[in-house]
Design a protein around this motif. Structure first.
Motif: not given
Length: 76
Positions: A15-21, A24, A27, A30-31
């Motif tokens: 999930f992190v990899d998909r969101q982090a573009k 990591r 991302y 920021d979270l």
């Protein structure tokens, strides 16, 4: 910045990899920064609500309000 090692469950890492573009660290930073901001905001709201219900605090604020406009200018 400090480098740390953490362990994530496989599905969380995907999930992190998909969101982090591709970034990591940014991302996750920021979270966590947003999460910290929300916690601090909730704590501030709770403290203000407690102050609003505290008669001693309200009396002190009222006393300060009565002198706030007394014409004294601190910059002079």
């Amino acid at each position: 910045m400090q480098k740390v090692t953490i362990s994530l469950e496989d599905d969380i890492l995907r999930f992190v990899d998909r969101q982090a573009k591709g970034n990591r660290s940014a991302y996750i930073n920021d979270l966590l920064a947003e999460h910290r901001r929300r916690i601090l905001e909730a704590q501030m709201i709770t403290a203000l609500q407690q102050d609003a219900k505290d008669p001693e605090y309200q009396a002190a604020i009222s006393a300060w309000d009565s002198v706030a406009g007394d014409g004294i200018n601190a910059s002079e």
